[in-house]
Enzyme design. Structure first.
Site, short mmCIF file in Angstrom:
data_model
loop_
_atom_site.label_atom_id
_atom_site.label_comp_id
_atom_site.label_asym_id
_atom_site.label_seq_id
_atom_site.Cartn_x
_atom_site.Cartn_y
_atom_site.Cartn_z
N ARG A 100 0.84 -1.21 0.00
CA ARG A 100 0.00 0.00 0.00
C ARG A 100 0.87 1.25 0.00
NH1 ARG A 100 -1.58 1.88 4.61
NH2 ARG A 100 -2.29 -0.06 5.54
N TYR B 277 -16.09 18.11 -14.88
CA TYR B 277 -16.37 16.69 -15.12
C TYR B 277 -17.41 16.21 -14.09
CZ TYR B 277 -15.67 11.64 -15.11
OH TYR B 277 -15.88 10.29 -15.14
N ASP C 79 -6.72 19.31 -14.23
CA ASP C 79 -7.04 17.97 -14.72
C ASP C 79 -6.59 17.92 -16.18
OD1 ASP C 79 -8.28 15.71 -15.79
OD2 ASP C 79 -9.91 15.79 -14.34
N LYS D 229 -7.94 6.92 -19.30
CA LYS D 229 -8.14 7.49 -20.63
C LYS D 229 -6.86 7.33 -21.47
CE LYS D 229 -11.91 8.43 -18.47
NZ LYS D 229 -12.20 9.70 -17.85
C1 LIG Z 1 -12.73 10.14 -16.59
C2 LIG Z 1 -12.34 11.43 -16.04
C3 LIG Z 1 -12.14 11.60 -14.66
C4 LIG Z 1 -12.39 10.48 -13.67
O1 LIG Z 1 -11.55 9.40 -13.87
P1 LIG Z 1 -11.95 7.90 -13.46
O2 LIG Z 1 -10.73 7.13 -13.84
O3 LIG Z 1 -13.16 7.54 -14.25
O4 LIG Z 1 -12.22 7.90 -12.01
C5 LIG Z 1 -11.74 12.84 -14.20
N1 LIG Z 1 -11.55 13.88 -15.05
C6 LIG Z 1 -11.74 13.76 -16.37
C7 LIG Z 1 -11.51 14.94 -17.26
C8 LIG Z 1 -12.13 12.55 -16.92
O5 LIG Z 1 -12.34 12.44 -18.23
#
Ligand SMILES: *Cc1c(COP(=O)(O)O)cnc(C)c1O
Length: 398
Positions: free
Chosen positions: A58, A110, A185, A210
């Protein structure tokens, strides 16, 4: 490996080389070229009282360490921490705040981040304001929202799904002047196309689910910090909360990142072509329906995109005019997949109003400019002619 040691040696290599080699060094024990997936939860201590580099997974895991080293070399900064999901990564950053603190976040945020802030963090006593951070007015809107207890300014650029841009250099400078933590982000562009830390932001966040993973086969998140004190705190939150990325998922992201440069190049070539196709299509741009893509000349932040980004990416949203038209479009697709998520090799389509942005509610979506006819595309790396042909035949019903 990085226990207590916060900066990784700078490397003179280019992006694609670092993506392959940093964290990808052959295993010292076996010589294995592909990094081993170290599943062990615990590690032998050689002597009581002498802390080994790895003790308990962890806190520290060799496979996670490799991924964190790779990501920090791609984003810049002093350290990276990987989490079980993108929202866990955002949660860690928001956890830099305590009860009574105030956070400024984008109005077109988001949906999952909005739900985290409103339903989990707000009941703990953290306050949130959602402001329009887009374009030239963005920094002034943020400045106007600052309160005595504001601690964090969280940004997303390009915005989801409206593809509008926030000026990172201006927001970074404002936060520096006002003593606020700034986060971005960076999921939509990946470090290949955008480097928030180079623009003066303190923290870059990814949903590795992503583009970084890129193959729709693993959920994950990452936080990369420019400042040691932020990294130390995020690292503590990572260990203390325990929402860590599993060794196998770390390995999948490490594997995905090795092809990030070539994938992003192809994503963007296809993205530009599809945006141009939609802008000229008689059922879309040809009848005045909007196409949102920072690479289009008419995009309101086209110049900012050219300055701030190294490419325009492959996310596009456009208007079909109504929910009925959007339904017909989705029903007509033969190759592109209707689903959540983005940033993968296959072309994915999404309906923001009920899927990614359902959590915003009717008023939130109206304020964020998300209409019932809006469709979001994450253009994949298939042959572009096949993508265009699929969209073209599906648009016949719109
Ligand atoms: C998908 C996404 C998230 C969240 O990510 P997860 O892996 O689904 O928890 C946060 N910000 C953006 C811009 C995203 O596209």
């Amino acid at each position: 490996m990085n226990d207590g040691q916060l900066s990784y040696p700078p490397t003179p290599h280019g992006f694609a080389t670092r993506a392959i080699h940093v964290g990808g060094e052959p295993d010292p024990a076996s010589g294995a070229v592909a990094p081993p997936i170290v599943t062990s939860s615990t590690f032998a201590h050689h002597e009581l009282g002498v802390k080994p580099p790895y003790s308990y997974s962890r806190s520290q895991n060799p496979t996670r360490d490799r991924l964190e080293q790779c990501l920090v070399s791609l984003e810049g900064g002093v350290g990276a921490c990987c989490f079980a999901s993108g929202v866990a990564a955002v949660h860690a950053v928001a956890s830099l705040c305590k009860a009574g603190d105030h956070v400024i976040a984008p109005r077109d945020i988001y949906g999952g981040t909005y739900r985290l802030f409103e339903q989990v963090m707000k009941p703990l006593g953290i306050e949130f304001s959602y402001v329009d951070m887009i374009g030239e007015a963005g920094p002034a809107n943020i400045a106007a929202a600052i309160r005595p207890h504001t601690r964090l300014v969280h940004t997303e650029t390009p915005s989801n799904p409206t593809m509008r841009l926030t000026d990172l250099a201006a927001v970074g400078q404002l936060c520096r002047e006002r003593g606020l933590i700034s986060s971005c982000d960076n999921t939509f562009l990946s470090p290949y196309f955008q480097s928030p830390l180079e623009w003066g932001m303190n923290i870059s966040i990814h949903s590795t689910t992503k583009f970084l993973n890129g193959h729709s086969d693993g959920t994950g998140g990452a936080v990369i910090c420019a400042r040691p004190e932020h990294h130390e705190r995020i690292n503590l939150i990572q260990r203390a909360v325990g929402a860590v990325l599993s060794p196998f998922d770390c390995w999948l992201v490490l594997r995905g990142v090795k092809t990030l440069a070539v994938r992003m190049q192809q994503h963007e070539r296809n993205g530009r072509a599809v945006a141009a196709f939609l802008a000229a299509h008689p059922r879309v741009g040809g009848m005045g329906r909007a196409v949102h893509y920072p690479g289009l000349q008419g995009h309101p932040q086209h110049q900012l995109a050219q300055r701030q980004q190294r490419g325009f990416g492959s996310l596009i949203s456009f208007e079909t005019g109504s929910l009925e038209n959007a339904k017909r479009f989705f029903a007509g697709l033969k190759m592109a997949v209707l689903g959540e998520s983005l940033g993968a090799v296959e072309t994915l389509v999404n309906y923001p109003a009920t899927m990614s942005h359902g959590a915003l509610g009717v008023e939130g979506r109206a304020a964020a400019g998300i209409t019932d006819g809006m469709v979001r595309l994450s253009v994949g790396i298939e042959d572009v002619d096949d993508i265009v042909a699929d969209l073209d035949q599906a648009l016949a019903g719109v």
